[in-house]
Design a protein around this motif. Structure first.
Motif, PDB file in Angstrom:
ATOM      1  N   ASN A   7      78.959  -7.129  22.101  1.00 52.03           N
ATOM      2  CA  ASN A   7      79.769  -6.782  23.259  1.00 52.03           C
ATOM      3  C   ASN A   7      79.395  -5.373  23.689  1.00 52.03           C
ATOM      4  N   SER A   8      79.074  -5.217  24.961  1.00 50.98           N
ATOM      5  CA  SER A   8      78.577  -3.914  25.409  1.00 50.98           C
ATOM      6  C   SER A   8      79.649  -2.836  25.449  1.00 50.98           C
ATOM      7  N   GLY A   9      80.931  -3.283  25.488  1.00 52.81           N
ATOM      8  CA  GLY A   9      82.008  -2.307  25.538  1.00 52.81           C
ATOM      9  C   GLY A   9      82.168  -1.726  26.939  1.00 52.81           C
ATOM     10  N   PRO A  10      82.785  -0.551  27.091  1.00 55.28           N
ATOM     11  CA  PRO A  10      83.116   0.338  25.975  1.00 55.28           C
ATOM     12  C   PRO A  10      84.337  -0.124  25.186  1.00 55.28           C
ATOM     13  N   LEU A  11      84.276   0.148  23.899  1.00 54.47           N
ATOM     14  CA  LEU A  11      85.391  -0.090  23.007  1.00 54.47           C
ATOM     15  C   LEU A  11      86.084   1.252  22.797  1.00 54.47           C
ATOM     16  N   SER A  12      87.324   1.320  23.176  1.00 51.95           N
ATOM     17  CA  SER A  12      88.074   2.567  23.034  1.00 51.95           C
ATOM     18  C   SER A  12      89.121   2.426  21.943  1.00 51.95           C
ATOM     19  N   VAL A  13      89.119   3.370  21.011  1.00 45.45           N
ATOM     20  CA  VAL A  13      90.120   3.376  19.944  1.00 45.45           C
ATOM     21  C   VAL A  13      90.674   4.789  19.818  1.00 45.45           C
ATOM     22  N   PRO A  14      91.921   4.906  19.411  1.00 45.45           N
ATOM     23  CA  PRO A  14      92.481   6.246  19.203  1.00 45.45           C
ATOM     24  C   PRO A  14      91.961   6.845  17.909  1.00 45.45           C
ATOM     25  N   GLU A  15      91.935   8.147  17.863  1.00 43.27           N
ATOM     26  CA  GLU A  15      91.509   8.849  16.652  1.00 43.27           C
ATOM     27  C   GLU A  15      92.358   8.412  15.461  1.00 43.27           C
ATOM     28  N   GLY A  16      91.690   8.148  14.335  1.00 48.26           N
ATOM     29  CA  GLY A  16      92.381   7.721  13.126  1.00 48.26           C
ATOM     30  C   GLY A  16      92.496   6.222  12.964  1.00 48.26           C
ATOM     31  N   ALA A  17      92.205   5.481  14.010  1.00 46.94           N
ATOM     32  CA  ALA A  17      92.301   4.016  13.954  1.00 46.94           C
ATOM     33  C   ALA A  17      91.020   3.424  13.367  1.00 46.94           C
ATOM     34  N   ILE A  18      91.070   2.114  13.165  1.00 47.43           N
ATOM     35  CA  ILE A  18      89.877   1.390  12.694  1.00 47.43           C
ATOM     36  C   ILE A  18      89.143   0.824  13.903  1.00 47.43           C
ATOM     37  N   ALA A  19      87.854   1.108  13.977  1.00 47.95           N
ATOM     38  CA  ALA A  19      87.022   0.528  15.024  1.00 47.95           C
ATOM     39  C   ALA A  19      86.273  -0.661  14.424  1.00 47.95           C
ATOM     40  N   SER A  20      86.287  -1.768  15.127  1.00 48.01           N
ATOM     41  CA  SER A  20      85.624  -2.976  14.653  1.00 48.01           C
ATOM     42  C   SER A  20      84.544  -3.386  15.643  1.00 48.01           C
ATOM     43  N   LEU A  21      83.321  -3.402  15.165  1.00 48.85           N
ATOM     44  CA  LEU A  21      82.170  -3.738  16.004  1.00 48.85           C
ATOM     45  C   LEU A  21      81.561  -5.040  15.497  1.00 48.85           C
ATOM     46  N   ASN A  22      81.255  -5.924  16.414  1.00 53.92           N
ATOM     47  CA  ASN A  22      80.816  -7.248  16.024  1.00 53.92           C
ATOM     48  C   ASN A  22      79.430  -7.585  16.573  1.00 53.92           C
ATOM     49  N   CYS A  23      78.780  -8.507  15.891  1.00 57.40           N
ATOM     50  CA  CYS A  23      77.410  -8.868  16.249  1.00 57.40           C
ATOM     51  C   CYS A  23      77.153 -10.295  15.772  1.00 57.40           C
TER      52      CYS A  23
END
Lengths: 111, 117
Positions: A7-23
């Motif tokens: 997914n090209s995103g953008p993926l936005s997450v708040p500081e301290g959160a978990i970012a999940s990137l998929n492929c």
């Protein structure tokens, strides 16, 4: 045609959160899987590699591989603004062969 | 991790001139070298693959006579952009490869930014 989808995103997450990137990838026989981080104007930087099913953890990063589902993911815990970058998923079919890259997911960590 | 260097890190040249980019693997022997280029806001594109001591294999659409690749030793490969034109302006990145058992740690060079005026 070997393909790697992100997914090209953008993926936005708040500081301290978990970012999940998929492929996901199309070549079922692929052996090795890589996650790179690329800052604008810079060369890709290797974050993690994985070649066995399951999870692999390194600091705040966890790579997950599911060969049956042809799926690989990257989790970033305690996300920091400095993690804001484009994350490239790459798959190596076998041996010393060219990596097949996804187009990358742009991650933005909001302070 | 492996150390890969590229020289120069950036270069500006006039249209019609040639530019040579060097890629060195500093702590392992690179039996294979992969050359990529990346245009702004686009993904990496593999240009060619070379094996030490033999001719490079070019990807479809990449002119072999324009992008000359030499891989004469296990630690050095060069990419020469001949008769450069503005459309060749791009970010060129090498990635040394080595055979062996998994896992393969695949590191990129720091890249060379070419601007053709």
């Amino acid at each position: 045609q070997k393909e790697v989808e992100q997914n090209s995103g953008p993926l936005s997450v708040p500081e301290g959160a978990i970012a999940s990137l998929n492929c996901t990838y199309s070549d079922r026989g692929s052996q090795s899987f890589f996650w790179y981080r690329q800052y604008s104007g810079k060369s890709p930087e290797l974050i993690m590699f994985i070649y066995s099913n399951g999870d692999k953890e390194d600091g705040r990063f966890t790579a997950q591989l599911n060969k049956a589902s042809q799926y690989v993911s990257l989790l970033i815990r305690d996300s920091q603004p400095s993690d804001s970058a484009t994350y490239l998923c790459a798959v190596q079919p076998s041996g010393n062969t060219p990596l097949v890259f996804g187009k990358g997911t742009r991650l933005s960590v909001i302070a | 991790g492996a150390v890969v260097s590229q020289h120069p890190s950036w270069v500006i040249c006039k249209s019609g001139t040639s530019v040579k980019i060097e890629c060195r693997s500093l702590d392992f022997q690179a039996t294979t070298m992969f050359w990529y280029r990346q245009f702004p806001k686009q993904s990496l594109m593999l240009m060619a693959t070379s094996n030490e001591g033999s001719k490079a294999t070019y990807e479809q659409g990449v002119e072999k006579d324009k992008f000359l690749i030499n891989h004469a030793s296990l630690t050095l490969s060069t990419l020469t952009v001949t008769s450069a034109h503005p459309e060749d302006s791009s970010f060129y990145i090498c990635r040394p490869g080595t055979s062996g058992k998994p896992p393969y740690e695949q590191y990129f060079g720091p890249g060379t930014r070419l601007t053709v005026t």
